[in-house]
Design a protein around this motif. Structure first.
Motif, mmCIF file in Angstrom:
data_model
loop_
_atom_site.group_PDB
_atom_site.id
_atom_site.type_symbol
_atom_site.label_atom_id
_atom_site.label_comp_id
_atom_site.label_asym_id
_atom_site.label_seq_id
_atom_site.Cartn_x
_atom_site.Cartn_y
_atom_site.Cartn_z
ATOM 1 N N SER A 30 33.376 44.537 38.194
ATOM 2 C CA SER A 30 34.342 45.273 38.302
ATOM 3 C C SER A 30 35.054 46.769 37.900
ATOM 4 O O SER A 30 35.614 47.368 38.332
ATOM 5 C CB SER A 30 35.753 45.007 36.932
ATOM 6 N N THR A 44 41.671 37.440 45.491
ATOM 7 C CA THR A 44 40.082 37.009 45.633
ATOM 8 C C THR A 44 39.236 36.406 44.832
ATOM 9 O O THR A 44 39.240 37.117 44.180
ATOM 10 C CB THR A 44 39.818 36.823 47.172
ATOM 11 N N HIS A 72 34.336 40.945 47.341
ATOM 12 C CA HIS A 72 34.933 41.386 45.800
ATOM 13 C C HIS A 72 33.509 42.603 46.426
ATOM 14 O O HIS A 72 33.453 44.003 46.448
ATOM 15 C CB HIS A 72 35.767 41.710 44.929
ATOM 16 N N ASP A 102 37.272 38.660 33.322
ATOM 17 C CA ASP A 102 38.554 38.863 33.007
ATOM 18 C C ASP A 102 39.919 37.799 33.080
ATOM 19 O O ASP A 102 39.418 36.519 33.677
ATOM 20 C CB ASP A 102 39.147 39.762 34.142
ATOM 21 N N PRO A 128 42.816 36.501 38.385
ATOM 22 C CA PRO A 128 42.453 35.562 39.528
ATOM 23 C C PRO A 128 40.880 36.352 40.131
ATOM 24 O O PRO A 128 39.968 35.803 40.655
ATOM 25 C CB PRO A 128 42.871 34.913 40.163
ATOM 26 N N ALA A 129 41.066 37.649 40.285
ATOM 27 C CA ALA A 129 40.338 38.113 41.400
ATOM 28 C C ALA A 129 38.630 39.302 40.660
ATOM 29 O O ALA A 129 38.463 40.067 41.022
ATOM 30 C CB ALA A 129 40.883 39.345 41.595
ATOM 31 N N GLY A 130 39.107 38.442 38.820
ATOM 32 C CA GLY A 130 37.643 39.108 38.257
ATOM 33 C C GLY A 130 38.075 40.656 37.995
ATOM 34 O O GLY A 130 37.173 41.202 37.768
ATOM 35 N N MET A 131 38.625 41.191 37.674
ATOM 36 C CA MET A 131 39.645 42.069 38.109
ATOM 37 C C MET A 131 40.577 43.002 36.648
ATOM 38 O O MET A 131 41.057 42.255 36.421
ATOM 39 C CB MET A 131 40.819 43.084 39.069
ATOM 40 N N PRO A 132 39.921 43.476 36.281
ATOM 41 C CA PRO A 132 41.037 44.187 35.394
ATOM 42 C C PRO A 132 42.365 44.300 35.564
ATOM 43 O O PRO A 132 41.954 45.167 36.941
ATOM 44 C CB PRO A 132 39.762 45.530 34.210
ATOM 45 N N TYR A 153 43.870 46.285 38.916
ATOM 46 C CA TYR A 153 44.882 45.098 40.117
ATOM 47 C C TYR A 153 46.054 46.434 40.329
ATOM 48 O O TYR A 153 46.364 46.261 41.062
ATOM 49 C CB TYR A 153 44.754 43.882 39.067
#
Lengths: 210, 709, 114
Positions: free
Chosen positions: A4, A16, A21, C3, C6-10, C14
């Protein structure tokens, strides 16, 4: 560094998995480097133009005599709006994965971009026929046509790329590879708009003022 | 029938052999001879491939491969082939100058002009560049613990574009003439008015193809180093060769664009009547010099930085000592890379700008000598207190340190505009840049070949023949180029095919002798490779570490397996493998193996290269249908490829495990070889670590401890 | 990677579609204003000579920043440092190349016979 923290800028992928990523980051960073290298090419053309537009007129027409500011202004608007439309195409991809909506915005981008290229070709036509200013007339005009022509060529290849991407969206849907390519095309397109800021300022406006 | 539509400006008299029939002179016979050698060489290769049934393996295992190791080896082969041509051209020029006292010699002025143009163009773009690119390709991913570069297909495309450019120059031996405008191709001489033929067009398109290939290479390697380092491999744990690769890549990204721009402008002048560099009509040929050196100066550092990296690896390994001043070497490399963009004007001090402009660029040029000096001291201090082994690579290093300093000093002289005005365009300058590039870059690459050849092929090169080639190359270089300094001071201009001052004669004779020695050195090098291949069983080092190496590339078998590392290493220090050997951690089995994803072979890159070559050939001869067709085909290949979503294959973990465990078991079982027996057939590629050597009493303990401190 | 998206992003990374649309819109408006100002300046002849060139250059510079920020999403967040460093280094090289070229060519031009 966790995934991230390393997210690339530009437009990101939407829903996705983290591996994509990570792969995306490598690809997008590579594309940024390509853009920077391309920018150096433009910089060299700008520097050449800066010298030749003053020193290379050689009795031929001067910048202020051949430039049509109104056309340049409309071209600026067309390219700016196309950049904006591409932004919305990317948002449709990122948040809704809606292929139809992406395609619609891409179509808008493409039409605006094609109009831009068409207008520029018309500019060239007017300059050559009405002002007697083909690229062979002087060093200044050689530099002018090469700088703006290189930009127009970039925009045109962007349009071809856009058509190919539209086909790929239709064939594959919005899979990761297609998304990554759209992201790169978006960066390419926005960067061409940045280059155009230089062209309308340093070529057209400077040319008319001085 | 309008033949021009089909063949453009190509005519039967364009073929070099027609020249020998129409004008039977020695110069034309030499040209035809060179053309025949090119044709016969190509035919011989075709016959060899057919007889040995190597076509399929060549295509399947090499040309379509995207493996960075194979791409690297192909680059090196290209460089060696092109080197053979360019070094023979150099000897021809030396011979011509030797006999052309008050006479025309045996070469016509035009032929001589073509020789110095192809010699320079080939040596820079198709010898030095492929050499460094090939080396970085092979070594850098192994040193950072990666399985491949970031964009393997792009890497293969870079190679094939470079090959296309090289083939175009080889075609110019047979079809038509090459440019006579030197490797820098300054207009207005190279404009359509003064060089109406196809020669300059050959130069333009060959160089453009090489330039685009190099830009893509730079992009690829920079991303690889930024994003693909193995766990624990921080930037400041990377071997110095990787640092110099990174800086060179950055230079490639930014410096190749001006070259592309300038070749396009020259092409527009020639093909479409533009006025960038013409006399009159607002053209400005001085801008050509400006833009060309905007590329040309960073290019010099693109070439030398990887060689600096090689010297750093060689000096540490063969002194059995950690490199002295790692951090200072890194920062020196960065300084050189950035400063190299700020000195380009020193190539045209005499062009007429005011003294202040010259002064600023002169000072910047002198400043760039400082970080280079730092490096020299670091290498010297690495040797101090080390246990030095005089292998061939090390001999090249010592020769480099001695001669490069002299070349650097003449560079500082030339950085002074006042001095430069005196010796500008003389052989003094020719001596200076050969003095930097031959001992620095070329010998650096020779040392690298000696050093990493065992890693690439699994056997060492014959040491005796290596030394023989060194003892021809090193004095040969001194003899060939130091007289040129003196000749330049006497006023001998460069690129002159005849002369009339009798005092030149002894110096030119000395230079000729030097050229002969260099040719002998090259002959020894080729012999060395042939003999080593024949004796490969005796020279084999399958365990991969023949020199007691320091970085990760020595921890894997030789030749390196397709996947490089069975399990990605996790490093905790600089010189990771050396540290592991010292602490007895080397050759341990990993806990678990995983499937490995590798890119599939593809015909994309060779097809793009083929069409690019056809496109450029069409442009040279104005065969417009060929230009259009090959351009469309080239992009069609790219587009078709983009529709292929199935580009990777999986190597199952079991296969990786079997192969790797067998290697590790063999390595653990093998007795280590002490450095004294490094050059004997006992050296199977497992080194006995220094500390253990000391304990075994092979050397006095005190000396070994000193090495470790 | 714990996180919730679903994207594993904070969530901050997003963002929201509305927020991002707003950012594009702001970019568009700013770009239009800056472009309009530049053209108006020339059309109305509000400034002439060196002053006009300086203001036009400044407007272009600001618009480049707007495009980089709003369309190309370059900002000062930690995650974008590689790209930012790349752009800054490129800017340095461009500055050296362009200013050097212009300096050299104009200097030579001044010293030539008319």
């Amino acid at each position: 560094m966790s995934v991230s923290e390393r997210l690339h800028p530009g437009v990101n992928l939407g829903a996705t998995d983290p591996e994509s990523h990570e792969a995306a980051e490598e690809v997008v960073f590579g594309f940024w480097i390509f853009l920077m290298s391309d920018l150096v090419l433009f910089a060299v053309l700008f520097a050449t133009y800066a010298a030749m537009s003053v020193q290379g007129i050689a009795g031929g027409p001067a910048p202020a005599e051949v430039f049509d500011l109104t056309a340049a202004f409309v071209e600026t608007l067309l390219l700016l709006l196309s950049s904006f439309a591409f932004g919305f195409a990317m948002l449709a991809m990122k948040y809704r994965e809606n292929a139809r909506s992406v395609l619609a915005w891409l179509l808008a981008t493409g039409v605006l971009g094609a109009a831009f290229v068409g207008m520029e070709l018309h500019d060239y036509y007017v300059m050559i026929t009405a002002h007697g200013a083909p690229p062979q007339a002087s060093g200044f005009l050689s530099a002018y046509y090469l700088l703006t022509g290189t930009h127009a060529l970039h925009v045109s290849s962007g349009l071809v790329w856009m058509v190919i991407m539209a086909v790929q969206i239709a064939v594959f849907g919005l899979n990761t590879a297609v998304k990554l390519r759209l992201m790169r095309l978006a960066l390419f397109w926005h960067m061409l708009d940045v280059v155009w800021i230089g062209i309308f300022t340093f070529v057209y406006l400077f040319g008319v003022v001085s | 029938m309008n033949w021009e539509l089909i063949f453009g400006q190509l005519q039967w008299t364009s073929f070099v052999f027609a020249g020998a029939i129409l004008d039977p002179s020695l110069s034309e016979f030499i040209a035809s001879g060179a053309g025949s050698i090119a044709v016969l060489g190509a035919v011989a290769v075709v016959i060899l491939l057919t007889v040995k049934r190597w076509w399929v393996p060549l295509w399947r295992d090499w040309l379509t491969s995207v493996d960075h190791k194979k791409v690297g080896i192909m680059y090196m082969v290209l460089a060696l082939v092109m080197f053979a041509r360019a070094v023979i051209e150099a000897a021809l020029m030396r011979a011509q100058q030797l006999v052309a006292y008050d006479s025309a010699g045996f070469l016509s002025a035009d032929h001589f002009g073509q020789l110095f143009s192809t010699h320079g163009t080939i040596m820079i773009f198709f010898v030095a560049m492929p050499f460094i690119t090939g080396l970085m390709n092979y070594v850098m991913p192994l040193q950072i613990g990666a399985r491949d570069v970031s964009f393997p297909l792009l890497n293969a495309i870079s190679l094939m574009l470079t090959v296309a450019g090289a083939i175009l120059i080889m075609i110019s031996l047979v079809v038509g003439q090459f440019s006579t405008g030197g490797w820098t191709a300054y207009p207005p001489f190279t404009g359509i008015e003064f060089s109406p033929g196809e020669g300059v067009d050959y130069w333009i398109w060959a160089v453009s193809l090489g330039s685009i290939g190099s830009t893509l290479t730079g992009l690829n390697f920079a991303v690889t180093i930024y994003k693909k380092r193995c766990p624990g491999m921080t930037l400041f744990r990377m071997p110095l060769f990787c640092w110099t690769t990174l800086c060179t890549s950055i230079l490639m990204i930014f410096a190749m664009a001006p070259l592309t721009a300038v070749t396009v402008m020259l092409a527009l002048d020639r093909y479409a009547g533009f006025h960038f560099f013409t006399n009159g009509d607002g053209g400005n040929m001085m801008n050509y010099a400006n833009l060309f050196w905007l590329f040309g100066h960073p290019e010099v550092y693109i070439l030398i930085l990887p060689a600096f990296g090689v010297w750093s690896e060689v000096v540490a390994t063969f002194s059995a000592k950690r490199i002295y001043g790692y951090t200072s070497l890194v920062y020196a490399t960065m300084c050189i890379a950035v400063l190299s963009f700020a000195v380009w004007l020193h190539h045209f001090f005499t062009m007429g700008q005011s003294a202040n402009v010259n002064a600023i660029f002169g000072i910047a040029t002198m400043v760039i000598g400082v970080p280079t000096g730092v490096k020299v001291y670091d290498w010297l201090l690495t040797m101090v207190g080390g246990r030095i082994r005089f292998s061939t690579s090390m001999l090249f290093l010592i020769n480099f340190l001695l001669t490069f300093i002299l070349g650097g000093l003449t560079g500082v002289l030339l950085a002074n505009p006042g001095v430069d005005f005196q010796v500008h365009n003389t052989l003094f300058l020719v001596a200076h840049f050969h003095n930097m590039i031959i001992p620095g870059v070329l010998f650096g690459m020779f040392a690298a070949v000696q050093f990493w050849f065992p890693k690439a092929f699994g056997f060492r090169l014959h040491e005796g023949l290596g030394r023989a080639s060194f003892w021809c190359f090193a004095p040969g270089f001194l003899l060939a180029f130091f007289p040129l300094y003196w000749l330049g001071m006497m006023g001998a201009t460069r690129r002159t095919y005849m002369w009339s001052d009798p005092e030149y004669l002894p110096w030119l004779a000395l230079a000729m002798a030097g050229a002969g020695l260099i040719l002998a050195g090259f002959a020894f090098m080729v012999t060395q490779i042939v003999v080593s291949v024949r004796q490969r069983d005796r020279l084999a080092c399958p365990l991969g570490d023949p020199w007691d190496g320091r970085a990760l590339e020595w921890s894997i078998p030789a030749p390196a397996p397709e996947w490089n590392f069975a399990v990605l290493p996790d490093v905790t220090s600089r010189d990771a493998f050396y540290e592991a050997k010292q602490s007895g951690q080397a050759y341990r089995s990993p806990a678990a193996y995983e499937d490995i994803e590798v890119p599939r072979n593809t015909a994309t890159a060779p097809l793009i290269g083929l069409f690019a070559c056809a496109w450029a050939f069409g442009l040279v001869w104005h065969i417009w249908w060929l230009v259009a067709v090959s351009f469309v085909l080239m992009w069609a290949v790219v587009i078709v490829r983009s529709f292929n979503m199935n580009t990777v294959e999986i190597i199952p973990a079991a296969r990786v495990k079997a192969q790797n465990e067998a290697f590790l078991a063999a390595a653990r079982a093998a007795p280590g070889v002490p450095r004294e027996q490094e050059m004997t057939s006992d050296n199977r590629g497992k080194a006995l670590p220094e500390a253990l050597t000391a304990r075994a009493g092979a050397v006095p303990a005190g000396r070994a401890v000193e090495v470790l401190s | 990677m714990n996180d919730e998206t679903p994207a594993g992003m904070p969530a901050s990374e997003y963002g929201s579609e509305f927020g991002e649309r707003l950012s594009y819109l702001i970019g568009l408006v700013l770009a239009l204003v800056l472009t309009g100002a530049a053209f108006t300046l020339v059309w109305m002849k509000l400034l002439t000579g060196g002053a006009a060139l300086a203001v036009l250059g400044l407007l272009a510079f600001i618009q480049v920043l707007v495009h980089l920020r709003c369309f190309l999403h370059i900002d000062l967040a930690r995650s974008h440092r590689d790209d930012l460093k790349l752009i800054l280094f490129t800017a340095l090289i461009l500055l050296v190349m362009v200013s050097g070229t212009i300096w050299i060519l104009y200097d030579q031009h001044l010293r030539m016979m008319p």
